[in-house]
Design a protein around this motif. Structure first.
Motif, PDB file in Angstrom:
ATOM      1  N   THR A   1    -134.595 -60.685  66.230  1.00 23.64           N
ATOM      2  CA  THR A   1    -134.307 -61.252  64.915  1.00 23.64           C
ATOM      3  C   THR A   1    -132.822 -61.186  64.590  1.00 23.64           C
ATOM      4  N   ALA A   2    -132.189 -60.059  64.886  1.00 23.62           N
ATOM      5  CA  ALA A   2    -130.766 -59.896  64.584  1.00 23.62           C
ATOM      6  C   ALA A   2    -129.914 -60.896  65.349  1.00 23.62           C
ATOM      7  N   VAL A   3    -130.228 -61.094  66.626  1.00 19.12           N
ATOM      8  CA  VAL A   3    -129.478 -62.074  67.428  1.00 19.12           C
ATOM      9  C   VAL A   3    -129.716 -63.479  66.910  1.00 19.12           C
ATOM     10  N   TRP A   4    -130.979 -63.782  66.590  1.00 20.68           N
ATOM     11  CA  TRP A   4    -131.345 -65.091  66.068  1.00 20.68           C
ATOM     12  C   TRP A   4    -130.616 -65.363  64.742  1.00 20.68           C
ATOM     13  N   ALA A   5    -130.594 -64.374  63.849  1.00 20.98           N
ATOM     14  CA  ALA A   5    -129.941 -64.541  62.550  1.00 20.98           C
ATOM     15  C   ALA A   5    -128.431 -64.700  62.701  1.00 20.98           C
ATOM     16  N   ALA A   6    -127.852 -63.998  63.673  1.00 21.73           N
ATOM     17  CA  ALA A   6    -126.415 -64.138  63.911  1.00 21.73           C
ATOM     18  C   ALA A   6    -126.082 -65.552  64.377  1.00 21.73           C
ATOM     19  N   ALA A   7    -126.940 -66.117  65.226  1.00 28.03           N
ATOM     20  CA  ALA A   7    -126.695 -67.462  65.738  1.00 28.03           C
ATOM     21  C   ALA A   7    -126.936 -68.536  64.681  1.00 28.03           C
ATOM     22  N   MET A   8    -127.983 -68.369  63.873  1.00 29.63           N
ATOM     23  CA  MET A   8    -128.351 -69.412  62.906  1.00 29.63           C
ATOM     24  C   MET A   8    -127.604 -69.302  61.584  1.00 29.63           C
ATOM     25  N   PHE A   9    -127.392 -68.064  61.117  1.00 25.22           N
ATOM     26  CA  PHE A   9    -126.840 -67.868  59.782  1.00 25.22           C
ATOM     27  C   PHE A   9    -125.496 -67.150  59.777  1.00 25.22           C
ATOM     28  N   ALA A  10    -124.985 -66.841  60.965  1.00 29.03           N
ATOM     29  CA  ALA A  10    -123.719 -66.108  61.086  1.00 29.03           C
ATOM     30  C   ALA A  10    -123.778 -64.752  60.381  1.00 29.03           C
ATOM     31  N   GLN A  11    -124.982 -64.141  60.350  1.00 26.81           N
ATOM     32  CA  GLN A  11    -125.092 -62.802  59.785  1.00 26.81           C
ATOM     33  C   GLN A  11    -124.486 -61.805  60.777  1.00 26.81           C
ATOM     34  N   PRO A  12    -123.584 -60.952  60.315  1.00 22.80           N
ATOM     35  CA  PRO A  12    -122.916 -60.027  61.242  1.00 22.80           C
ATOM     36  C   PRO A  12    -123.876 -58.970  61.780  1.00 22.80           C
ATOM     37  N   ILE A  13    -123.682 -58.610  63.023  1.00 27.56           N
ATOM     38  CA  ILE A  13    -124.432 -57.499  63.613  1.00 27.56           C
ATOM     39  C   ILE A  13    -123.511 -56.289  63.563  1.00 27.56           C
ATOM     40  N   ARG A  14    -123.714 -55.437  62.562  1.00 30.28           N
ATOM     41  CA  ARG A  14    -122.829 -54.299  62.356  1.00 30.28           C
ATOM     42  C   ARG A  14    -123.147 -53.165  63.329  1.00 30.28           C
TER      43      ARG A  14
END
Length: 289
Positions: free
Chosen positions: A250-263
């Motif tokens: 989910t974190a990788v998917w969200a980073a790719a789709m929504f540019a949510q940072p992976i802290r």
């Protein structure tokens, strides 16, 4: 439908499909939060799901007795309405999709803890590791501006799904497609009454909203279908433990789709929680449903 998939697919393929489909649900919640309120998004998601699954729901009116309708109503509230309500409202409050998935992944430790005979030290260690991983990520999110209320919503969603999973393990289950269809009807009715009373039933006529709704229908049928399938065929402990693998996806998917940072806190939390997977999966002997 999903029953045929279960016949053809082995445990590994079923497990992989569950991880992909379940993680897509958190992405769907994020999509929905960007185009409408959580109650509106969930109402139309369940209404469309109920229409798609209606052919499997119709036989239930002749086959189900009062007890079965009551059981399916309880499971619909716990596993779908309350669970998804918590996830969608948490997304609306700004919680990252990866964090919501990570909090949801606490469920494996809780289900294994409550459904396993002869608890070992490794079970307790798995529960402690999973909790520590989530706590570390939650602290990082709080520092980035996520509210305590959003975290509580995600935690409540996890507890609701855990309760539903344990009940489902104890109750004899009808056909999987029929279970999904009937629970979609219950959830559609629940959210329709809620949004109608709140005055938020009318959907926004935008491409983004309906894309989120269609995504949610696919994620819901696929995610719950494979979740119930793995629970029924491989045990509740295995199904729940596999959910530990969804936060990273989910974190990788969200980073790719929504540019949510992976802290960094998120990465550390995922790694710590991953340790719980190995402890729980290698030592669990869950009671049969």
């Amino acid at each position: 439908m999903a029953n045929k998939l279960g016949t053809l697919a082995g445990p590994q393929l079923r497990g992989s499909a569950l991880v992909v489909a379940w993680s897509s649900g958190f992405i769907g919640a994020e999509l929905g939060a960007r185009h409408a309120g959580p109650d509106t998004a969930l109402t139309w998601r369940f209404l469309l799901t109920a229409v798609v699954l209606l052919p499997w729901a119709l036989p239930a009116f002749a086959q189900f007795g009062r007890q079965e309708w009551l059981r399916q109503g309880v499971l619909a509230l716990l596993c779908q309405s309350f669970y998804l309500g918590g996830v969608f409202w948490a997304a609306d409050e700004g919680i990252p999709a990866g964090t919501s998935a990570l909090i949801g992944s606490l469920q494996p430790a809780l289900v294994v803890f409550l459904s396993t005979k002869g608890l070992k030290v490794s079970h307790l260690a798995g529960l402690a590791l999973g909790t520590a991983g989530v706590a570390l990520t939650a602290v990082g999110d709080l520092g980035a501006g996520v509210t305590v209320f959003a975290l509580v919503l995600a935690l409540g969603a996890m507890l609701s799904l855990s309760a539903g999973t344990l009940l489902q393990q104890r109750w004899p289950a009808p056909l999987l497609a029929q279970t999904l269809a009937v629970q979609a009807l219950f959830s559609a009715a629940f959210f329709t009454v809620f949004t109608a009373g709140a005055g938020t039933l009318a959907p926004p006529m935008t491409t983004g909203f309906w894309t989120a709704v269609v995504w949610g229908v696919g994620a819901g049928i696929g995610g719950y279908g494979f979740y119930y399938l793995v629970t029924t065929r491989d045990g509740a402990a295995r199904a729940s433990t596999l959910l530990y693998l969804t936060p990273a996806a989910t974190a990788v998917w969200a980073a790719a789709m929504f540019a949510q940072p992976i802290r960094l806190a998120t990465v550390l939390g995922l790694l710590i929680s991953a340790g719980a997977v190995f402890l729980l999966r290698t030592t669990s002997t869950a009671r049969p449903g």
